[in-house]
Design a protein around this motif. Structure first.
Motif, PDB file in Angstrom:
ATOM      1  N   UNK A 230       0.756  -1.238  -0.275  1.00  0.00           N
ATOM      2  CA  UNK A 230       0.170  -0.037  -0.019  1.00  0.00           C
ATOM      3  C   UNK A 230       0.894   1.025  -0.070  1.00  0.00           C
ATOM      4  N   UNK A 231       0.364   2.222  -0.885  1.00  0.00           N
ATOM      5  CA  UNK A 231       1.182   3.565  -0.698  1.00  0.00           C
ATOM      6  C   UNK A 231       0.851   4.341   0.383  1.00  0.00           C
ATOM      7  N   UNK A 245     -12.137   4.005  12.373  1.00  0.00           N
ATOM      8  CA  UNK A 245     -13.048   3.676  11.296  1.00  0.00           C
ATOM      9  C   UNK A 245     -12.559   2.450  10.624  1.00  0.00           C
ATOM     10  N   UNK A 246     -12.233   1.500  11.153  1.00  0.00           N
ATOM     11  CA  UNK A 246     -12.183   0.131  10.482  1.00  0.00           C
ATOM     12  C   UNK A 246     -13.541  -0.523  10.403  1.00  0.00           C
ATOM     13  N   UNK A 247     -13.818  -1.305   9.528  1.00  0.00           N
ATOM     14  CA  UNK A 247     -15.198  -2.122   9.143  1.00  0.00           C
ATOM     15  C   UNK A 247     -14.501  -3.302   8.882  1.00  0.00           C
ATOM     16  N   UNK A 248     -15.270  -4.658   9.785  1.00  0.00           N
ATOM     17  CA  UNK A 248     -14.945  -5.895   9.884  1.00  0.00           C
ATOM     18  C   UNK A 248     -16.182  -6.622   9.256  1.00  0.00           C
ATOM     19  N   UNK A 320     -12.028 -13.398   7.981  1.00  0.00           N
ATOM     20  CA  UNK A 320     -11.721 -11.887   8.352  1.00  0.00           C
ATOM     21  C   UNK A 320     -11.394 -11.132   7.275  1.00  0.00           C
ATOM     22  N   UNK A 321     -12.225 -10.212   7.156  1.00  0.00           N
ATOM     23  CA  UNK A 321     -11.940  -8.896   6.167  1.00  0.00           C
ATOM     24  C   UNK A 321     -11.937  -7.864   6.956  1.00  0.00           C
ATOM     25  N   UNK A 322     -10.811  -7.243   7.020  1.00  0.00           N
ATOM     26  CA  UNK A 322     -10.673  -5.497   7.664  1.00  0.00           C
ATOM     27  C   UNK A 322     -10.486  -4.807   6.804  1.00  0.00           C
ATOM     28  N   UNK A 330      -7.533  -4.066   4.445  1.00  0.00           N
ATOM     29  CA  UNK A 330      -6.485  -3.759   5.105  1.00  0.00           C
ATOM     30  C   UNK A 330      -5.627  -5.089   5.697  1.00  0.00           C
ATOM     31  N   UNK A 331      -6.703  -6.116   6.189  1.00  0.00           N
ATOM     32  CA  UNK A 331      -6.005  -7.389   6.802  1.00  0.00           C
ATOM     33  C   UNK A 331      -7.336  -8.359   6.438  1.00  0.00           C
TER      34      UNK A 331
END
Length: 402
Positions: A230-231, A245-248, A320-322, A330-331
């Motif tokens: 990621x840049x 503001x992370x979404x899981x 898991x999709x974060x 992201x992860x």
């Protein structure tokens, strides 16, 4: 050359523009002698193969552009895989260097992952094996009207390599039923062994959709595809940039059954919650019983072979999709996990039952889940669910310094 010119002309008619072409490539193809003699031997064969591959890539890229707002992933992954002719194989290598290719596989698609199951009556003896390699396989010339030929030219992309020497001693045993015992190998591989013979019964791989097509098609037979970093864009205005503001999107399943599927919005971490090199994101809190989550059905991992089938209780696949604040993955991971009895006693008056835990860890983060199994109904409730994200991962992604 004459045969390949006819094939090329039949497939790619003059002035047909289904892909971007340079001006010098748009010349009209003539079946006359001039077209044959003006080109070197093998030219039309190479042109045909090159443009067939380019046409398939164009179709695939068109399919993966639409993104699901809930998962942040392409919403037509299954269609893109079919268009590319993608399949997966495992290659077992014994200690003498001989390779055994296992083709036959059953596929199970979920919201964010695909589970692949291989079984056979002719597995090599486990004691003779050294490594297992997982490959994505695509036909060199995919044809939409029919299934890819196993005997045709194919491209292999190495996804992962696992060492099987002393597997039962070094790998985590994740459960068993009357017939098989399961062993987990990172990333995302499960090996089932017959209890009486200590031989392989089946192999199951869990692959997350995030960059699955790239890893399954863009690597080589010996080198894995390197994921693009990621840049980072540093935000000097927000003092807690990268902490909120992370979404899981979470999916727990065991083959054909889904036990929990849900999306959790606006997860955040305060600077004071950063400890031992990890950000703490609380998804379900022990203190907030209004958000405790029930698992649907009897939790277990289903398996089958030609002659037998079974279900290993208290095992499942966790997807898991974060997503970050902009909705970018992201992860992401898909992995077999298991529920382990805890020695702790429940402190919740609402639930009377035993406590179980599920833990997962890789180089980017950890997942810690605490569940209570109700004695009367045999149901599981998630009462505590926490994500721990490596500060190195966050700093590299956002350009921060936590």
């Amino acid at each position: 050359s004459g045969i390949w010119l006819k094939i090329y002309s039949r497939c790619f008619q003059p002035k047909r523009t289904i892909w971007a072409m340079k001006s010098e490539q748009t010349e009209t193809v003539s079946l006359g002698c001039a077209a044959l003699h003006d080109r070197k031997p093998g030219y039309w064969k190479k042109e045909y193969i090159f443009k067939q591959i380019a046409a398939v890539k164009t179709r695939v890229m068109r399919l993966v552009k639409p993104v699901d707002p809930y998962t942040g992933l392409p919403c037509k992954n299954k269609e893109a895989m079919k268009a590319s002719g993608l399949s997966w194989i495992i290659v077992l290598k014994d200690k003498n260097g001989k390779e055994h290719v296992m083709e036959k596989a059953n596929l199970s698609f979920k919201d964010t992952s695909v589970t692949i199951l291989w079984y056979s009556t002719s597995w090599p003896c486990l004691d003779t094996l050294s490594t297992l390699k997982l490959f994505g396989v695509t036909p060199l010339l995919p044809v939409q009207s029919r299934a890819p030929s196993k005997n045709g030219p194919r491209r292999c992309s190495l996804i992962a390599e696992y060492h099987l020497a002393n597997m039962t001693g070094t790998s985590a045993a994740v459960g068993a039923d009357k017939l098989v015992q399961l062993f987990s190998l990172n990333p995302g591989l499960l090996v089932g062994l017959w209890k009486e013979k200590n031989e392989i019964a089946f192999v199951m791989a869990s692959l997350h959709y995030h960059q699955l097509l790239e890893r399954s098609t863009l690597g080589s037979a010996t080198v894995q595809y390197a994921l693009l970093p990621n840049k980072p864009v540093l935000d000097d205005v927000d003092p807690e940039y990268g902490l909120h503001d992370y979404d899981l999107h979470l999916d727990m399943h065991g083959g054909s059954c889904t036990y929990l599927c849900g999306t959790f919005k606006s997860l955040s971490c305060r600077k004071g919650d950063i400890e031992n090199g990890y950000l703490r994101l609380t998804v379900v809190s022990l203190k907030n019983n209004m958000k405790h989550l029930p698992l649907t059905g009897t939790v277990g991992l289903s398996w089958q072979t030609d002659a037998f089938k079974g279900n290993v209780q208290d095992c499942y696949v966790m997807d898991v999709t974060l997503l970050d604040a902009t909705g970018k993955p992201f992860w992401c991971f898909s992995a077999p996990v298991y529920m382990e009895p805890s020695s702790k006693a429940s402190s919740l008056y609402e639930y009377m039952g035993h406590i179980y835990t599920t833990d997962y860890a890789d180089s980017e983060g950890k997942v810690c889940v605490e569940l209570i199994r109700l004695e009367e109904t045999k149901e599981y409730f998630i009462v505590n669910f926490v994500l721990y994200i490596s500060t190195n991962k966050v700093n590299n992604w956002y350009g921060t310094n936590y």
